[in-house]
Design an enzyme around this catalytic site. Sequence first.
Site, PDB file in Angstrom:
ATOM      1  N   ASP A  83       0.815  -1.220   0.000  1.00 14.11           N
ATOM      2  CA  ASP A  83       0.000   0.000   0.000  1.00 14.11           C
ATOM      3  C   ASP A  83       0.846   1.267   0.000  1.00 14.11           C
ATOM      4  O   ASP A  83       2.009   1.258   0.405  1.00 14.11           O
ATOM      5  CB  ASP A  83      -0.886   0.040   1.258  1.00 14.11           C
ATOM      6  CG  ASP A  83      -2.057  -0.912   1.172  1.00 14.11           C
ATOM      7  OD1 ASP A  83      -2.072  -1.769   0.270  1.00 14.11           O
ATOM      8  OD2 ASP A  83      -2.957  -0.807   2.028  1.00 14.11           O
ATOM      9  N   HIS A 227       3.914  -1.995   3.220  1.00 12.21           N
ATOM     10  CA  HIS A 227       3.852  -0.650   2.636  1.00 12.21           C
ATOM     11  C   HIS A 227       5.113  -0.307   1.863  1.00 12.21           C
ATOM     12  O   HIS A 227       6.211  -0.374   2.417  1.00 12.21           O
ATOM     13  CB  HIS A 227       3.627   0.387   3.745  1.00 12.21           C
ATOM     14  CG  HIS A 227       2.307   0.238   4.440  1.00 12.21           C
ATOM     15  ND1 HIS A 227       2.093  -0.705   5.415  1.00 12.21           N
ATOM     16  CD2 HIS A 227       1.132   0.883   4.270  1.00 12.21           C
ATOM     17  CE1 HIS A 227       0.836  -0.626   5.827  1.00 12.21           C
ATOM     18  NE2 HIS A 227       0.225   0.329   5.151  1.00 12.21           N
TER      19      HIS A 227
END
Length: 277
Positions: A83, A227
Amino acid sequence: MRHPRAHTWQAVAGIAAAGAALAGLRTAAGRPVSSAPTLAAAGAGLAAGGLMVYEWLSPRSWLYGPVFWHARTQERMVALTFDDGPCHPYTGQLLEILDREGVKATFFQIGNNVRREPNLAAEVASQHVVGNHTFDHPHLVWSRTGTVREQLQRAQEAIHDATGTIPHLFRVPHGSYGPQVISAAEELGFRCVGWSVMAWDWDRPPWQVIERRILHGLRPGGVSLLHDGQDTDAFPKADRSHTIAAVPHIISSLKASGYGFLTLPELMDLDARDGQP
Ligand SMILES: [Zn+2]
């Protein structure tokens, strides 16, 4: 506003309200608060209300609509998801690792970051699946439907401009799926996605900790969350070096345990095939 599970969650809301009201009425009528029916009514109301709040805040929400967060399968298959990118230099480093390992992954990109790094976004999309992660990563948990829709559409435009692809997957920033988030996303044709395991990698623990957390929580059909970016920050404020250092170890350990890697749409297909009763 249309809700995919409107009847179910409205029934739960009814129990919450009725339980609280009944307990209140009995108490107001002078019955002892500790009497069994009053306690039962209050307990049912609290349980139903608690369930509603939990489901509102959960990345695995069911009550307010479908959120895909794992595949129902015994096969040793998982989906790696990343993400908050694209973010130089981490996204590029990640692409090299995945390419070397022959692993396809799913990236939930932030529209603002795609505008900043369109070429990097396009490189990701040419090799992996890209999903929508809003335009600038707000907390949407209490936002109005119009705000959710605008965030999704602005990100969609940015991703389409940069990559030529049109995402069909959406992951809400910060993980809380309220009913208005799910219904707005579904109306725009998205499937909402959560995760089954994450590593709190935004706190930048040592890579060994990130690896351990992911391996500890991952099961057949699991979806991991890491991430490659940090909100709408850019390098050097954004630092994902620990996450990037962990990824090769995560992949090699999973391979050694017999795991294979799928993109989220492939994992959804596996769920549709194996998840039928
Ligand atoms: Zn995010």
